[in-house]
Design a protein around this motif. Structure first.
Motif, PDB file in Angstrom:
ATOM      1  N   ASP A  68       2.902 -14.205  14.657  1.00  0.00           N
ATOM      2  CA  ASP A  68       2.918 -15.662  14.752  1.00  0.00           C
ATOM      3  C   ASP A  68       3.913 -16.126  15.807  1.00  0.00           C
ATOM      4  N   GLY A  69       3.501 -17.104  16.592  1.00  0.00           N
ATOM      5  CA  GLY A  69       4.367 -17.679  17.603  1.00  0.00           C
ATOM      6  C   GLY A  69       4.203 -17.061  18.979  1.00  0.00           C
ATOM      7  N   PHE A  70       3.422 -15.989  19.098  1.00  0.00           N
ATOM      8  CA  PHE A  70       3.255 -15.313  20.381  1.00  0.00           C
ATOM      9  C   PHE A  70       1.822 -15.412  20.909  1.00  0.00           C
ATOM     10  N   GLU A  71       1.022 -16.307  20.291  1.00  0.00           N
ATOM     11  CA  GLU A  71      -0.390 -16.395  20.653  1.00  0.00           C
ATOM     12  C   GLU A  71      -0.633 -16.889  22.071  1.00  0.00           C
ATOM     13  N   HIS A  72       0.314 -17.629  22.632  1.00  0.00           N
ATOM     14  CA  HIS A  72       0.066 -18.265  23.919  1.00  0.00           C
ATOM     15  C   HIS A  72       0.853 -17.636  25.066  1.00  0.00           C
ATOM     16  N   CYS A  73       1.264 -16.381  24.907  1.00  0.00           N
ATOM     17  CA  CYS A  73       1.969 -15.671  25.970  1.00  0.00           C
ATOM     18  C   CYS A  73       0.952 -14.881  26.778  1.00  0.00           C
ATOM     19  N   SER A  74       0.812 -15.212  28.059  1.00  0.00           N
ATOM     20  CA  SER A  74      -0.188 -14.550  28.905  1.00  0.00           C
ATOM     21  C   SER A  74       0.113 -13.068  29.107  1.00  0.00           C
ATOM     22  N   LYS A  75       1.392 -12.697  29.035  1.00  0.00           N
ATOM     23  CA  LYS A  75       1.736 -11.287  29.202  1.00  0.00           C
ATOM     24  C   LYS A  75       1.144 -10.422  28.095  1.00  0.00           C
ATOM     25  N   LEU A  76       0.810 -11.052  26.979  1.00  0.00           N
ATOM     26  CA  LEU A  76       0.289 -10.294  25.841  1.00  0.00           C
ATOM     27  C   LEU A  76      -1.234 -10.216  25.821  1.00  0.00           C
ATOM     28  N   ARG A  77      -1.891 -10.827  26.802  1.00  0.00           N
ATOM     29  CA  ARG A  77      -3.354 -10.761  26.833  1.00  0.00           C
ATOM     30  C   ARG A  77      -3.856  -9.307  26.902  1.00  0.00           C
ATOM     31  N   PRO A  78      -3.230  -8.421  27.719  1.00  0.00           N
ATOM     32  CA  PRO A  78      -3.685  -7.020  27.728  1.00  0.00           C
ATOM     33  C   PRO A  78      -3.541  -6.340  26.371  1.00  0.00           C
ATOM     34  N   VAL A  79      -2.577  -6.796  25.584  1.00  0.00           N
ATOM     35  CA  VAL A  79      -2.406  -6.227  24.241  1.00  0.00           C
ATOM     36  C   VAL A  79      -3.604  -6.571  23.378  1.00  0.00           C
ATOM     37  N   VAL A  80      -4.024  -7.821  23.426  1.00  0.00           N
ATOM     38  CA  VAL A  80      -5.177  -8.269  22.642  1.00  0.00           C
ATOM     39  C   VAL A  80      -6.447  -7.567  23.111  1.00  0.00           C
ATOM     40  N   GLU A  81      -6.532  -7.310  24.412  1.00  0.00           N
ATOM     41  CA  GLU A  81      -7.742  -6.711  24.979  1.00  0.00           C
ATOM     42  C   GLU A  81      -7.753  -5.182  24.900  1.00  0.00           C
ATOM     43  N   ALA A  82      -6.662  -4.583  24.486  1.00  0.00           N
ATOM     44  CA  ALA A  82      -6.584  -3.120  24.399  1.00  0.00           C
ATOM     45  C   ALA A  82      -7.649  -2.607  23.436  1.00  0.00           C
ATOM     46  N   THR A  83      -8.184  -1.428  23.735  1.00  0.00           N
ATOM     47  CA  THR A  83      -9.313  -0.895  22.965  1.00  0.00           C
ATOM     48  C   THR A  83      -8.899  -0.082  21.742  1.00  0.00           C
ATOM     49  N   SER A  84      -7.592   0.195  21.580  1.00  0.00           N
ATOM     50  CA  SER A  84      -7.145   0.953  20.417  1.00  0.00           C
ATOM     51  C   SER A  84      -5.692   0.612  20.117  1.00  0.00           C
ATOM     52  N   ALA A  85      -5.254   0.971  18.935  1.00  0.00           N
ATOM     53  CA  ALA A  85      -3.869   0.721  18.547  1.00  0.00           C
ATOM     54  C   ALA A  85      -2.901   1.480  19.453  1.00  0.00           C
ATOM     55  N   LEU A  86      -3.251   2.733  19.792  1.00  0.00           N
ATOM     56  CA  LEU A  86      -2.385   3.505  20.676  1.00  0.00           C
ATOM     57  C   LEU A  86      -2.295   2.881  22.067  1.00  0.00           C
ATOM     58  N   ASP A  87      -3.406   2.334  22.537  1.00  0.00           N
ATOM     59  CA  ASP A  87      -3.393   1.701  23.849  1.00  0.00           C
ATOM     60  C   ASP A  87      -2.537   0.438  23.822  1.00  0.00           C
ATOM     61  N   ARG A  88      -2.496  -0.247  22.688  1.00  0.00           N
ATOM     62  CA  ARG A  88      -1.629  -1.430  22.580  1.00  0.00           C
ATOM     63  C   ARG A  88      -0.169  -1.038  22.762  1.00  0.00           C
ATOM     64  N   VAL A  89       0.204   0.093  22.184  1.00  0.00           N
ATOM     65  CA  VAL A  89       1.585   0.558  22.345  1.00  0.00           C
ATOM     66  C   VAL A  89       1.889   0.803  23.819  1.00  0.00           C
ATOM     67  N   ARG A  90       0.976   1.471  24.494  1.00  0.00           N
ATOM     68  CA  ARG A  90       1.187   1.768  25.908  1.00  0.00           C
ATOM     69  C   ARG A  90       1.288   0.483  26.724  1.00  0.00           C
ATOM     70  N   VAL A  91       0.437  -0.495  26.437  1.00  0.00           N
ATOM     71  CA  VAL A  91       0.450  -1.758  27.179  1.00  0.00           C
ATOM     72  C   VAL A  91       1.788  -2.468  27.002  1.00  0.00           C
ATOM     73  N   VAL A  92       2.273  -2.553  25.776  1.00  0.00           N
ATOM     74  CA  VAL A  92       3.534  -3.248  25.518  1.00  0.00           C
ATOM     75  C   VAL A  92       4.689  -2.552  26.218  1.00  0.00           C
ATOM     76  N   VAL A  93       4.753  -1.225  26.118  1.00  0.00           N
ATOM     77  CA  VAL A  93       5.844  -0.486  26.755  1.00  0.00           C
ATOM     78  C   VAL A  93       5.768  -0.627  28.276  1.00  0.00           C
ATOM     79  N   THR A  94       4.572  -0.621  28.823  1.00  0.00           N
ATOM     80  CA  THR A  94       4.403  -0.776  30.268  1.00  0.00           C
ATOM     81  C   THR A  94       4.919  -2.128  30.729  1.00  0.00           C
ATOM     82  N   VAL A  95       4.611  -3.181  29.977  1.00  0.00           N
ATOM     83  CA  VAL A  95       5.089  -4.528  30.317  1.00  0.00           C
ATOM     84  C   VAL A  95       6.610  -4.591  30.251  1.00  0.00           C
TER      85      VAL A  95
END
Length: 260
Positions: A13-40
């Motif tokens: 909650d509270g992070f829905e409108h952060c554009s930097k997190l769009r790749p996280v939402v679009e990631a195809t798996s939970a593991l890929d979400r981790v990689r996206v966040v760490v990369t950012v």
């Protein structure tokens, strides 16, 4: 919360409108979400601390998180395992992201994963035998000891190792390294001959732990003897020592409480 359509993941909650997190939402798996966040976090414009880390500066964290996960497993702390395994995963992914940024020899986590998959396949030939092979099976007829022996033999061939000592890290503690050396010798093709290397330096050193004036070499030989006995009995001496230390520590706390 912003929800990923493919698996139901929702941003906090509270992070829905952060554009930097769009790749996280679009990631195809939970593991890929981790990689996206760490990369950012490690990229310019991300976290200043994360961005300056190197493979070397992250080693202390990697070791600490590994031991913290071990603690939760040995304490049967399932909630703690969820937390600490995540922290351990973070360290692996973080190392991979830093490797990808290297200017001399960069490589990606995809390469790491593909190498791992190939290793798992080639070191389990009984499980992954061709369908047409007459003796194809799932490896269930092998004992765990047989499987481990085959794994070690395949590893030795792949890495072209000529010594049982090759590949044993010197960065781990002396006790852990000694346990590894003992186990390697015991599982070698010539354990009896190689075991001669454990002979005490002097006749007096052999009783170093019990003599009136113990020597450093003698005490070290006593420790090696205990490790060899444990290895022959199939006992993980390092785990046994950690378990015993926890009991000792609990008793110390109890005594301190009684004396307070």
């Amino acid at each position: 919360m912003t929800q990923a359509a493919h698996d139901g993941y929702q941003l906090p909650d509270g992070f829905e409108h952060c554009s930097k997190l769009r790749p996280v939402v679009e990631a195809t798996s939970a593991l890929d979400r981790v990689r996206v966040v760490v990369t950012v976090l490690a990229a310019p414009g991300g976290c200043p601390w994360d961005g300056k880390q190197t493979n070397r500066t992250l080693l202390k964290n990697l070791i600490e998180e590994t031991y913290e996960y071990v603690d939760t497993v040995e304490a049967d702390d399932r909630e703690g395992m969820r937390e600490e395994l995540g922290d351990l995963l973070l360290q692996s992914v973080f190392q991979g992201v830093v490797c990808q940024k290297d200017s001399v020899d960069p490589f990606t986590l995809d390469e790491v994963c593909d190498r791992l998959v190939n290793k798992l396949i080639t070191r389990h030939p009984a499980v992954f035998a061709p369908d047409s092979a007459q003796d194809a099976d799932d490896g269930s007829g092998q004992s765990p000891e047989d499987v481990l022996k085959l794994w070690n033999e395949m590893k030795r061939r792949e890495k072209h190792r000529t010594s049982v000592l090759e590949g044993i890290s010197h960065s781990q503690g002396a006790f852990l390294r000694a346990a590894k050396v003992v186990h390697r010798v015991a599982g070698s093709d010539q354990p009896d001959r190689l075991s001669a290397a454990f002979a005490a330096e002097t006749s007096q050193a052999a009783t170093g732990g019990t003599s009136e004036s113990p020597t450093a070499a003698g005490l070290a030989d006593d420790i090696l003897t205990v490790i060899r006995r444990a290895d022959a009995a199939g006992i993980d001496i390092d785990a046994a020592l950690r378990s015993r230390l926890r009991t000792v520590e609990d008793e110390i706390v109890r005594l301190e409480h009684d004396l307070a």
